[in-house]
Design an enzyme around this catalytic site. Sequence first.
Site, PDB file in Angstrom:
ATOM      1  N   ARG A   1       0.825  -1.215   0.000  1.00  0.00           N
ATOM      2  CA  ARG A   1       0.000   0.000   0.000  1.00  0.00           C
ATOM      3  C   ARG A   1       0.854   1.257   0.000  1.00  0.00           C
ATOM      4  O   ARG A   1       1.806   1.386   0.757  1.00  0.00           O
ATOM      5  CB  ARG A   1      -0.909   0.036   1.225  1.00  0.00           C
ATOM      6  CG  ARG A   1      -1.751   1.322   1.244  1.00  0.00           C
ATOM      7  CD  ARG A   1      -2.936   1.169   2.123  1.00  0.00           C
ATOM      8  NE  ARG A   1      -3.725   2.381   2.179  1.00  0.00           N
ATOM      9  CZ  ARG A   1      -4.797   2.517   2.922  1.00  0.00           C
ATOM     10  NH1 ARG A   1      -5.208   1.515   3.668  1.00  0.00           N
ATOM     11  NH2 ARG A   1      -5.471   3.636   2.932  1.00  0.00           N
TER      12      ARG A   1
ATOM     13  N   ARG B   1      -6.477   1.679  -3.125  1.00  0.00           N
ATOM     14  CA  ARG B   1      -5.528   1.003  -2.246  1.00  0.00           C
ATOM     15  C   ARG B   1      -5.561  -0.497  -2.454  1.00  0.00           C
ATOM     16  O   ARG B   1      -6.612  -1.091  -2.682  1.00  0.00           O
ATOM     17  CB  ARG B   1      -5.780   1.344  -0.774  1.00  0.00           C
ATOM     18  CG  ARG B   1      -7.018   0.698  -0.158  1.00  0.00           C
ATOM     19  CD  ARG B   1      -8.331   1.298  -0.571  1.00  0.00           C
ATOM     20  NE  ARG B   1      -8.492   2.682  -0.168  1.00  0.00           N
ATOM     21  CZ  ARG B   1      -8.949   3.051   1.028  1.00  0.00           C
ATOM     22  NH1 ARG B   1      -9.335   2.147   1.894  1.00  0.00           N
ATOM     23  NH2 ARG B   1      -9.059   4.314   1.331  1.00  0.00           N
TER      24      ARG B   1
ATOM     25  N   ASP C   1      -6.767  -2.110   2.742  1.00  0.00           N
ATOM     26  CA  ASP C   1      -7.111  -1.263   3.887  1.00  0.00           C
ATOM     27  C   ASP C   1      -7.617  -2.192   4.986  1.00  0.00           C
ATOM     28  O   ASP C   1      -8.466  -3.051   4.724  1.00  0.00           O
ATOM     29  CB  ASP C   1      -8.211  -0.278   3.462  1.00  0.00           C
ATOM     30  CG  ASP C   1      -8.601   0.705   4.557  1.00  0.00           C
ATOM     31  OD1 ASP C   1      -7.694   1.225   5.244  1.00  0.00           O
ATOM     32  OD2 ASP C   1      -9.807   0.961   4.716  1.00  0.00           O
TER      33      ASP C   1
HETATM   34  N1  PH2 Z   1     -13.055   2.497   2.206  1.00  0.00           N
HETATM   35  C1  PH2 Z   1     -12.996   3.799   2.439  1.00  0.00           C
HETATM   36  C2  PH2 Z   1     -13.824   4.771   1.717  1.00  0.00           C
HETATM   37  N2  PH2 Z   1     -14.716   4.191   0.785  1.00  0.00           N
HETATM   38  N3  PH2 Z   1     -15.721   2.361  -0.279  1.00  0.00           N
HETATM   39  C3  PH2 Z   1     -15.832   1.036  -0.445  1.00  0.00           C
HETATM   40  N4  PH2 Z   1     -16.747   0.550  -1.284  1.00  0.00           N
HETATM   41  N5  PH2 Z   1     -15.036   0.148   0.230  1.00  0.00           N
HETATM   42  C4  PH2 Z   1     -14.093   0.589   1.111  1.00  0.00           C
HETATM   43  O1  PH2 Z   1     -13.379  -0.250   1.731  1.00  0.00           O
HETATM   44  C5  PH2 Z   1     -13.946   1.995   1.324  1.00  0.00           C
HETATM   45  C6  PH2 Z   1     -14.804   2.865   0.588  1.00  0.00           C
HETATM   46  C7  PH2 Z   1     -12.082   4.349   3.449  1.00  0.00           C
HETATM   47  O2  PH2 Z   1     -11.172   3.472   3.897  1.00  0.00           O
HETATM   48 MG    MG Z   2     -11.073   2.388   5.653  1.00  0.00          MG
HETATM   49 MG    MG Z   3      -7.926   2.476   6.988  1.00  0.00          MG
END
Ligand code: PH2
Ligand code: MG
Ligand code: MG
Length: 147
Positions: free
Chosen positions: A76, A85, A88
């Site tokens: 990342r 990313r 996460d």
């Molecule tokens: N994570 C975020 C912001 N937006 N949208 C989706 N669909 N999936 C995510 O894991 C995600 C996001 C912030 O970490």
């Molecule tokens: Mg997140």
């Molecule tokens: Mg995070």
Amino acid sequence: LGLGSNLGDRRRHLRDAVENLAAMGAVRVSPAYETEPVGGPPGQELHLNIVVELTTDLTARQLLGVCHRLETAAGRVRAERWGPRSLDVDILLIEGLEVDDPDLQVPHPRMQERRFVMAPLADLAPELVPPDWEDRAQGRVNPAGSL
Ligand code: PH2
Ligand code: MG
Ligand code: MG
């Protein structure tokens, strides 16, 4: 924990992370969802999201360190907030604990607004989601099988 990926081999990034978490304690893994990006810059790819329950003796701080190490291991690169990313890993809930520090808030302050968190959480631990969560959650999600 909430895990997500929208860059590279998404399933591989999530599987590797789950494998590493399993070395630290017992894990239960939700079904995967393919999810529309919520927030962040426009034009992003769809995410693959899961929720993982980890039974561990780690402290919240130690667990946060583990999350960051898994993200780094997946290559990342931190650019813009909520940008694309490879991985996460967010702490969503810790049984019996609340934290309100600048870099760590538990429960995760935005989890109830996010269908990409609440849908897999409802599958894994229905007792943890409020009955009306679907009314408040944003972003379309589609079941994507098991990881
Ligand atoms: N994570 C975020 C912001 N937006 N949208 C989706 N669909 N999936 C995510 O894991 C995600 C996001 C912030 O970490
Ligand atoms: Mg997140
Ligand atoms: Mg995070």
